[in-house]
Enzyme design. Structure first.
Site, PDB file in Angstrom:
ATOM      1  N   ASP A 177       0.828  -1.210   0.000  1.00  0.00           N
ATOM      2  CA  ASP A 177       0.000   0.000   0.000  1.00  0.00           C
ATOM      3  C   ASP A 177       0.866   1.266   0.000  1.00  0.00           C
ATOM      4  O   ASP A 177       2.003   1.241   0.481  1.00  0.00           O
ATOM      5  CB  ASP A 177      -0.906  -0.028   1.243  1.00  0.00           C
ATOM      6  CG  ASP A 177      -2.095   0.909   1.096  1.00  0.00           C
ATOM      7  OD1 ASP A 177      -2.349   1.407  -0.023  1.00  0.00           O
ATOM      8  OD2 ASP A 177      -2.774   1.157   2.101  1.00  0.00           O
ATOM      9  N   ASN A 179     -10.689  -3.150  -6.182  1.00  0.00           N
ATOM     10  CA  ASN A 179      -9.917  -2.183  -6.984  1.00  0.00           C
ATOM     11  C   ASN A 179     -10.531  -1.915  -8.367  1.00  0.00           C
ATOM     12  O   ASN A 179     -10.189  -0.925  -9.012  1.00  0.00           O
ATOM     13  CB  ASN A 179      -8.459  -2.635  -7.158  1.00  0.00           C
ATOM     14  CG  ASN A 179      -7.614  -2.498  -5.909  1.00  0.00           C
ATOM     15  OD1 ASN A 179      -6.638  -3.216  -5.720  1.00  0.00           O
ATOM     16  ND2 ASN A 179      -7.976  -1.561  -5.030  1.00  0.00           N
TER      17      ASN A 179
HETATM   18  C1  FPP Z   1      -2.048   0.255  -3.163  1.00  0.00           C
HETATM   19  O1  FPP Z   1      -1.611   1.584  -3.272  1.00  0.00           O
HETATM   20  C2  FPP Z   1      -1.545  -0.532  -4.244  1.00  0.00           C
HETATM   21  C3  FPP Z   1      -2.319  -1.107  -5.198  1.00  0.00           C
HETATM   22  C4  FPP Z   1      -3.788  -0.985  -5.235  1.00  0.00           C
HETATM   23  C5  FPP Z   1      -1.719  -1.869  -6.297  1.00  0.00           C
HETATM   24  C6  FPP Z   1      -0.410  -2.570  -6.032  1.00  0.00           C
HETATM   25  C7  FPP Z   1       0.239  -2.737  -7.321  1.00  0.00           C
HETATM   26  C8  FPP Z   1       1.586  -2.663  -7.571  1.00  0.00           C
HETATM   27  C9  FPP Z   1       2.599  -2.545  -6.517  1.00  0.00           C
HETATM   28  C10 FPP Z   1       2.120  -2.685  -8.967  1.00  0.00           C
HETATM   29  C11 FPP Z   1       1.457  -3.561  -9.975  1.00  0.00           C
HETATM   30  C12 FPP Z   1       1.544  -5.000  -9.697  1.00  0.00           C
HETATM   31  C13 FPP Z   1       2.199  -5.909 -10.449  1.00  0.00           C
HETATM   32  C14 FPP Z   1       2.117  -7.361 -10.118  1.00  0.00           C
HETATM   33  C15 FPP Z   1       3.003  -5.530 -11.602  1.00  0.00           C
HETATM   34  P1  FPP Z   1      -2.707   2.732  -3.276  1.00  0.00           P
HETATM   35  O2  FPP Z   1      -2.938   3.127  -4.683  1.00  0.00           O
HETATM   36  O3  FPP Z   1      -3.943   2.281  -2.551  1.00  0.00           O
HETATM   37  O4  FPP Z   1      -1.939   3.837  -2.474  1.00  0.00           O
HETATM   38  P2  FPP Z   1      -2.574   4.936  -1.533  1.00  0.00           P
HETATM   39  O5  FPP Z   1      -3.184   4.226  -0.351  1.00  0.00           O
HETATM   40  O6  FPP Z   1      -1.398   5.764  -1.151  1.00  0.00           O
HETATM   41  O7  FPP Z   1      -3.596   5.672  -2.350  1.00  0.00           O
END
Ligand code: FPP
Length: 237
Positions: A10, A58
């Site tokens: 996250d 998501n």
């Molecule tokens: C949460 O950060 C992260 C995600 C919803 C996606 C995780 C994906 C990756 C690390 C990269 C893609 C994956 C692969 C396998 C290539 P957030 O967007 O919720 O962050 P925030 O809480 O700061 O808004």
């Protein structure tokens, strides 16, 4: 010995906002970090890493962000493949992956098939994954496939989960500071130790992983029983 680490990656969005970048650029930086952390975990003797890349919830994000994530999955599966082959790493997925666009599914299936005999280290990527969805999918599989009318035991229920042969995570790390499980591995995390760090995922590196493991090593796991000293007392009484 710790075998399986699960991670809620996250903080990509906040990492990007802090730098005046788009959320998708945060995810790109996050995707890069997966191979850094996977390499570190493998070298530290961990056998399984399960990462939460995209949840069933998501899909509600803006279309541009969803499609950027789907594109990163394609890039990840193809660009990491040679390294996974070289390092004896197996790629697997959990989740309702049939919901993913064809290009993502094709790239993933290719990497899953090519790496299926690698047995040094396994990366499980949770995609269109929800813990409740996994439990419901298991129940429906039981209704479709199970002949016996005997009550289902916990051990048997496990056979209907997405990867029944996977040991439960010993440690679940969440980056980005939030204190919640967010529908991740609801069945499998029952006895996992939890570690939350404020560090955003794109900044989470080898030293942060080592700090999480050090915290894990300092804990006593009792799985609902008593500690060694008290269980000795109990045996004597
Ligand atoms: C949460 O950060 C992260 C995600 C919803 C996606 C995780 C994906 C990756 C690390 C990269 C893609 C994956 C692969 C396998 C290539 P957030 O967007 O919720 O962050 P925030 O809480 O700061 O808004």
């Amino acid at each position: 010995m710790i075998q399986h680490v699960a991670i809620i990656m996250d903080g990509n969005g906040r990492w990007a906002t802090q730098r005046g970048l788009s959320r998708s650029e945060g995810h790109r930086a996050g995707a890069k970090q997966i191979s850094v952390v996977a390499d570190a975990a493998r070298k530290l003797g961990i056998k399984y890493l399960t990462i939460y890349a995209f949840s069933t919830e998501n899909w509600k994000r803006p279309e541009a962000e969803v499609s950027a994530l789907m594109g990163l999955i394609v890039e990840f599966a193809s660009s990491e493949l040679p390294k996974m082959m070289e390092n004896n790493v197996r790629l697997r997925t959990i989740g309702r992956t049939a919901d993913l666009p064809l290009a993502s599914r094709t790239a993933l299936l290719n990497a899953i098939e090519k790496t299926k005999d690698n047995d040094g280290f396994t990366i499980n990527v949770a995609l269109s994954y929800g813990g409740r969805a996994e439990i419901v999918d298991a129940v429906n599989k039981i209704l479709r496939e199970r002949k016996s009318k005997k009550p289902v035991t916990e051990a048997e229920f496990r056979d209907y989960l997405y990867l029944p042969d996977m040991p439960d995570p010993d440690l679940m790390i969440r980056t980005g500071g939030n204190l919640r499980i967010s529908n991740f591995l609801l069945w499998q995390l029952s006895y996992a130790e939890l570690y939350v760090t404020p560090v955003f995922w794109p900044d989470f590196g080898e030293d942060d992983l080592k700090a999480a493991l050090a915290s894990f090593e300092g804990r006593e796991r009792r799985f609902g029983g008593l500690n060694a000293e008290n269980s000795g007392d109990a045996a004597r009484q």
